[in-house]
Write an enzyme that holds these catalytic residues in place. Sequence first.
Site, PDB file in Angstrom:
ATOM      1  N   ASN A   7       0.657  -1.091   0.018  1.00 19.48           N
ATOM      2  CA  ASN A   7      -0.247  -0.129  -0.118  1.00 19.48           C
ATOM      3  C   ASN A   7       1.095   1.134  -0.399  1.00 19.48           C
ATOM      4  OD1 ASN A   7      -1.724   1.897   0.669  1.00 19.48           O
ATOM      5  ND2 ASN A   7      -2.744   1.128   2.142  1.00 19.48           N
ATOM      6  N   ARG A  85      -2.806  -1.891  -3.660  1.00 21.14           N
ATOM      7  CA  ARG A  85      -3.701  -0.952  -3.309  1.00 21.14           C
ATOM      8  C   ARG A  85      -3.225   0.531  -3.889  1.00 21.14           C
ATOM      9  NH1 ARG A  85      -4.892   3.398   1.562  1.00 21.14           N
ATOM     10  NH2 ARG A  85      -7.166   3.745   0.718  1.00 21.14           N
ATOM     11  N   HIS A 174     -13.038   2.524  -0.216  1.00 20.28           N
ATOM     12  CA  HIS A 174     -13.281   2.043   1.284  1.00 20.28           C
ATOM     13  C   HIS A 174     -13.379   0.252   0.190  1.00 20.28           C
ATOM     14  CE1 HIS A 174     -13.212   4.714   4.098  1.00 20.28           C
ATOM     15  NE2 HIS A 174     -11.986   5.260   4.030  1.00 20.28           N
ATOM     16  N   ARG A 235     -12.188  15.228   7.817  1.00 24.40           N
ATOM     17  CA  ARG A 235     -12.729  15.913   7.150  1.00 24.40           C
ATOM     18  C   ARG A 235     -14.434  16.210   6.974  1.00 24.40           C
ATOM     19  NH1 ARG A 235     -11.861  10.162   3.391  1.00 24.40           N
ATOM     20  NH2 ARG A 235      -9.635  10.509   4.133  1.00 24.40           N
ATOM     21  N   GLU A 378      -8.065  -5.364   4.902  1.00 24.76           N
ATOM     22  CA  GLU A 378      -8.043  -5.271   3.853  1.00 24.76           C
ATOM     23  C   GLU A 378      -6.675  -6.116   3.424  1.00 24.76           C
ATOM     24  OE1 GLU A 378      -8.965  -0.668   2.950  1.00 24.76           O
ATOM     25  OE2 GLU A 378      -8.804  -1.009   5.290  1.00 24.76           O
TER      26      GLU A 378
END
Length: 412
Positions: A7, A85, A174, A235, A378
């Site tokens: 990743n 990823r 996601h 955010r 993940e």
Amino acid sequence: MWTLVLNCGSSSVKFAVMDPGTGEQALSGLAERLGSPEARVVVTCGGQKTVTEAPNADYARAFAALLSELGRLDLRRQISVVGHRVVHGGQLFSAPALIDEAVLEGVRACIPLAPLHNPANLAGIEAAQRAFPELPQVAVFDTAFHQSMPEVAYRYAVPETWYREHGVRRYGFHGTSHAYVAQEAARMLGRPLEALNLITAHLGNGCSVAAIQGGTSVDTSMGLTPLEGLVMGTRSGDVDPNLHDYLARQADLSLEQVTAALNRQSGLLGLSGLGSDMRELEQAAAGGHGGARLAIEVFVYRLARSIAGMTAALPTLDALVFTGGIGENSGGVRAAVISRLRLLGFELDGAANAAVRGQGGFIGTPGSTPALVVNTNEELMIAREAAQVLAAHSHSQTVQPQLAPLPEESTG
Ligand code: ADP
């Protein structure tokens, strides 16, 4: 055989060597602060941590350090595929893809949609291709799982030319996590995923909700970018689309300043004036900090409203799944969300909610709509998808991965 999962961010690489079948991890680690004098590579293996200082290291130096660690542990030749990823696959990728020049071109074409993430992902892939030239590499996209959304869910009510000419639509993110926890939830419910209607809430630093019908995503809260939807760590989630215009006139802020503030100084941080970390906010709220309390309340309220909204995408609701750092660990957030969703048949079992700490499990009372906590993974999902893509290509007559002979082990 093991899968190497990578990743690659702009200044870090997270990596893990995993068995895609069992989920066993041979090693995991992080190359961090790349490009700075403090750059270092941390590898954890069998509970032991090895730290290699690598001042000013780039991806190539980080991978060289990883390679030498793999060689030392005799793992190098047991890795069959690298899974990457990749954040944005736009409308080009609805599934993981074996990386070739056309796939790289596709990832490049999606850079305008993810100007910070995709270039880092690409640079990571190219460096990994040089570091592991003998290994097939697979791109696993954050957006791919949501490509199954129907048009009614992915279109914005904006001029059609924006969609056609500039790809202005909802993509969602996601995806790897939502897909993984849906599979795990089906296993825990003892029912086939194909028969289930689920809402999954991934609540980490970034937060999103997905409606999943029979294992496919039919709606999600993030949109063109990961800024849309829920309140997140830093955010804002949804705001009035006129905000840029208003702040330009009232506060003389530029487009870039507003965008940066919505991404980095908003959410839990903006509301609380304290921080973006839910643990810290829960402690502060318990100690009477008004901003922290408000931040958590807004976070929970918007989340509950989004979950209720997602029911419009589903014929019925079989379960709600919490995951991500907050979803897995904050009993307080889960309890507050559930208490706002009584109309959907949810009722919390307080003892069960307190007991799931770190392991996952059911948190509702018997007879209520099932609510459960699933620890996301993940890396494992990327490892599985990479291994599946490799198997599919190995079995196909037309495309055989070209495995070059192994080069000498790097000692760098
Ligand atoms: P990322 O999205 O970066 O992968 P994580 O999934 O690790 O992030 O989630 C980070 C969030 O999880 C932070 O807000 C953190 O405070 C929260 N979190 C982690 N552990 C706990 C805990 N025990 N209680 C409450 N929140 C927690």
